[in-house]
Design an enzyme around this catalytic site. Sequence first.
Site, PDB file in Angstrom:
ATOM      1  N   ASP A   7      12.514  -4.748  -3.353  1.00  0.00           N
ATOM      2  CA  ASP A   7      11.282  -4.866  -2.686  1.00  0.00           C
ATOM      3  C   ASP A   7      10.608  -6.164  -2.561  1.00  0.00           C
ATOM      4  O   ASP A   7      10.464  -6.918  -3.771  1.00  0.00           O
ATOM      5  CB  ASP A   7      10.361  -3.748  -3.237  1.00  0.00           C
ATOM      6  CG  ASP A   7       9.286  -3.356  -2.290  1.00  0.00           C
ATOM      7  OD1 ASP A   7       9.351  -3.548  -1.156  1.00  0.00           O
ATOM      8  OD2 ASP A   7       8.114  -2.970  -2.945  1.00  0.00           O
ATOM      9  N   HIS A   8       9.939  -6.616  -1.741  1.00  0.00           N
ATOM     10  CA  HIS A   8       8.697  -7.871  -1.781  1.00  0.00           C
ATOM     11  C   HIS A   8       9.459  -9.098  -2.259  1.00  0.00           C
ATOM     12  O   HIS A   8       9.209  -9.889  -3.152  1.00  0.00           O
ATOM     13  CB  HIS A   8       7.596  -7.537  -2.562  1.00  0.00           C
ATOM     14  CG  HIS A   8       6.519  -6.785  -1.993  1.00  0.00           C
ATOM     15  ND1 HIS A   8       5.934  -7.248  -0.384  1.00  0.00           N
ATOM     16  CD2 HIS A   8       6.205  -5.494  -1.938  1.00  0.00           C
ATOM     17  CE1 HIS A   8       5.102  -6.139  -0.258  1.00  0.00           C
ATOM     18  NE2 HIS A   8       5.227  -5.129  -1.122  1.00  0.00           N
TER      19      HIS A   8
ATOM     20  N   HIS B  35      -2.642  -2.849  -1.268  1.00  0.00           N
ATOM     21  CA  HIS B  35      -1.770  -2.783  -2.491  1.00  0.00           C
ATOM     22  C   HIS B  35      -2.599  -2.392  -4.036  1.00  0.00           C
ATOM     23  O   HIS B  35      -3.691  -2.975  -3.885  1.00  0.00           O
ATOM     24  CB  HIS B  35      -0.748  -3.919  -2.863  1.00  0.00           C
ATOM     25  CG  HIS B  35       0.332  -3.992  -2.064  1.00  0.00           C
ATOM     26  ND1 HIS B  35       0.583  -4.861  -0.867  1.00  0.00           N
ATOM     27  CD2 HIS B  35       1.564  -3.618  -1.979  1.00  0.00           C
ATOM     28  CE1 HIS B  35       1.477  -4.831  -0.084  1.00  0.00           C
ATOM     29  NE2 HIS B  35       2.271  -3.884  -0.905  1.00  0.00           N
TER      30      HIS B  35
ATOM     31  N   HIS C   9       3.073  -0.026   3.214  1.00  0.00           N
ATOM     32  CA  HIS C   9       3.096  -0.059   1.877  1.00  0.00           C
ATOM     33  C   HIS C   9       1.510   0.118   1.450  1.00  0.00           C
ATOM     34  O   HIS C   9       0.546   0.435   1.840  1.00  0.00           O
ATOM     35  CB  HIS C   9       2.975  -1.867   2.011  1.00  0.00           C
ATOM     36  CG  HIS C   9       4.602  -2.363   1.939  1.00  0.00           C
ATOM     37  ND1 HIS C   9       5.191  -2.790   0.888  1.00  0.00           N
ATOM     38  CD2 HIS C   9       5.374  -2.235   2.957  1.00  0.00           C
ATOM     39  CE1 HIS C   9       6.300  -3.356   1.278  1.00  0.00           C
ATOM     40  NE2 HIS C   9       6.592  -2.842   2.534  1.00  0.00           N
ATOM     41  N   GLY C  10       1.550  -0.082  -0.104  1.00  0.00           N
ATOM     42  CA  GLY C  10       0.091   0.335  -0.616  1.00  0.00           C
ATOM     43  C   GLY C  10      -0.300   1.737  -0.402  1.00  0.00           C
ATOM     44  O   GLY C  10      -1.354   1.878  -0.524  1.00  0.00           O
TER      45      GLY C  10
ATOM     46  N   SER D  48      -0.457   4.242  -2.498  1.00  0.00           N
ATOM     47  CA  SER D  48      -1.137   4.808  -3.560  1.00  0.00           C
ATOM     48  C   SER D  48      -2.386   5.033  -3.396  1.00  0.00           C
ATOM     49  O   SER D  48      -3.063   6.079  -3.829  1.00  0.00           O
ATOM     50  CB  SER D  48      -0.857   4.055  -4.873  1.00  0.00           C
ATOM     51  OG  SER D  48       0.583   4.011  -5.278  1.00  0.00           O
TER      52      SER D  48
ATOM     53  N   ASN E 203       5.871   3.332   1.053  1.00  0.00           N
ATOM     54  CA  ASN E 203       6.044   2.721  -0.305  1.00  0.00           C
ATOM     55  C   ASN E 203       4.859   3.155  -1.395  1.00  0.00           C
ATOM     56  O   ASN E 203       3.627   2.856  -1.133  1.00  0.00           O
ATOM     57  CB  ASN E 203       6.105   1.345  -0.183  1.00  0.00           C
ATOM     58  CG  ASN E 203       7.271   0.876   0.591  1.00  0.00           C
ATOM     59  OD1 ASN E 203       8.099   1.411   1.000  1.00  0.00           O
ATOM     60  ND2 ASN E 203       7.359  -0.493   0.448  1.00  0.00           N
TER      61      ASN E 203
ATOM     62  N   THR F 289       1.583   2.185  -7.496  1.00  0.00           N
ATOM     63  CA  THR F 289       0.633   2.251  -8.348  1.00  0.00           C
ATOM     64  C   THR F 289       0.394   3.730  -8.839  1.00  0.00           C
ATOM     65  O   THR F 289       0.087   4.053  -9.965  1.00  0.00           O
ATOM     66  CB  THR F 289      -0.622   1.567  -7.745  1.00  0.00           C
ATOM     67  OG1 THR F 289      -0.268   0.222  -7.560  1.00  0.00           O
ATOM     68  CG2 THR F 289      -1.822   1.535  -8.953  1.00  0.00           C
TER      69      THR F 289
HETATM   70  O1  G3H Z   1       5.868  -2.307  -1.836  1.00  0.00           O
HETATM   71  C1  G3H Z   1       5.512  -1.378  -2.663  1.00  0.00           C
HETATM   72  C2  G3H Z   1       4.248  -0.651  -2.221  1.00  0.00           C
HETATM   73  O2  G3H Z   1       3.600  -1.262  -1.349  1.00  0.00           O
HETATM   74  C3  G3H Z   1       3.405   0.045  -3.317  1.00  0.00           C
HETATM   75  O3  G3H Z   1       2.024  -0.160  -3.173  1.00  0.00           O
HETATM   76  O4  G3H Z   1       1.488   0.047  -5.512  1.00  0.00           O
HETATM   77  O5  G3H Z   1      -0.291   0.197  -3.850  1.00  0.00           O
HETATM   78  O6  G3H Z   1       1.484   1.980  -4.210  1.00  0.00           O
HETATM   79  P1  G3H Z   1       1.048   0.573  -4.247  1.00  0.00           P
HETATM   80 ZN    ZN Z   2       4.228  -3.237  -0.704  1.00  0.00          ZN
END
Ligand code: G3H
Ligand code: ZN
Length: 279
Positions: free
Chosen positions: A81-82, A175, A205-206, A208, A227, A230
């Site tokens: 990832d990333h 994120h 993404h992000g 959480s 995804n 967190t």
């Molecule tokens: O690529 C990873 C995710 O975008 C995780 O994002 O930690 O905010 O859930 P997050």
């Molecule tokens: Zn991400």
Amino acid sequence: MPLATTASIVASAHGGACAFNIITLEHAEAVVVAAGREGIPVILQISENAVRFRLGRPHPLAAAARALAEAAPVPVALHLDHVTGDALLYEAAEAGFGSVMYDASRDPYETNLTRTEAAARWAHENGLWLEAELGEVGGKDGAHAPGARTDPAEAAAFVAATGVDALAVAVGSSHAMTSRSARLDHDLIAALRAALPASVPLVLHGSSGVPDDELRRAVAAGIKKINIGTALNVAFTGTLRDSFAAESSGADPRARLEAAREAMATETAHLLRVVSGRD
Ligand code: G3H
Ligand code: ZN
């Protein structure tokens, strides 16, 4: 069962497919245990950041994740990832990953396009499925920037020019949020879905920071890969914090780690049910 592919898990998902970021062995165990309990396929992903934490080498944690995946009662895939640097992309297949997210989203559009097109070409020549990002999802450096948005026409041109297999889009998430308060632009998700070929899944993404009902609506509007990182850390660290507050003596970490792993598994199981449409 053999390691699954991200492509197959995404394509066969009821509702959306969850991809959980793992940092420690306990993260990987928690996700695989939860997926087995729920009977829902899952993607384990290791970010470039996590590789840096693991002494710069993707192989040890990837090997452990792969061993857990192969022993799981449900399909489990392994995703890198990333990735922002080409050196790590070139290590992906050999380290056991079947798919990669190549992230040049911080670059200007033309540079993102050029770099992503080259990354997708290399990935396909080496049997990898490639996800890219257009319209930067904020928060990677701790600064939440939920204002960025992906333009549907630009996304269609980007996908056509780069040949990527999946596209991460900026639709209101950010994120590293520790509260679940993000609001998504569901009309934009629908417009992006309509603008791109059906074979190209949209990635959030992000996630959480996104409440359950917003996740359900995002999947209904066209998001396919969700995804989550967190949220697991919130469960893990919160449980460790409570454990040390209740009992600060003792040397063996296992009871604390066991409780923290179980808290991550509980959170993972909940999110799997929400995203798959079961809850
Ligand atoms: O690529 C990873 C995710 O975008 C995780 O994002 O930690 O905010 O859930 P997050
Ligand atoms: Zn991400």
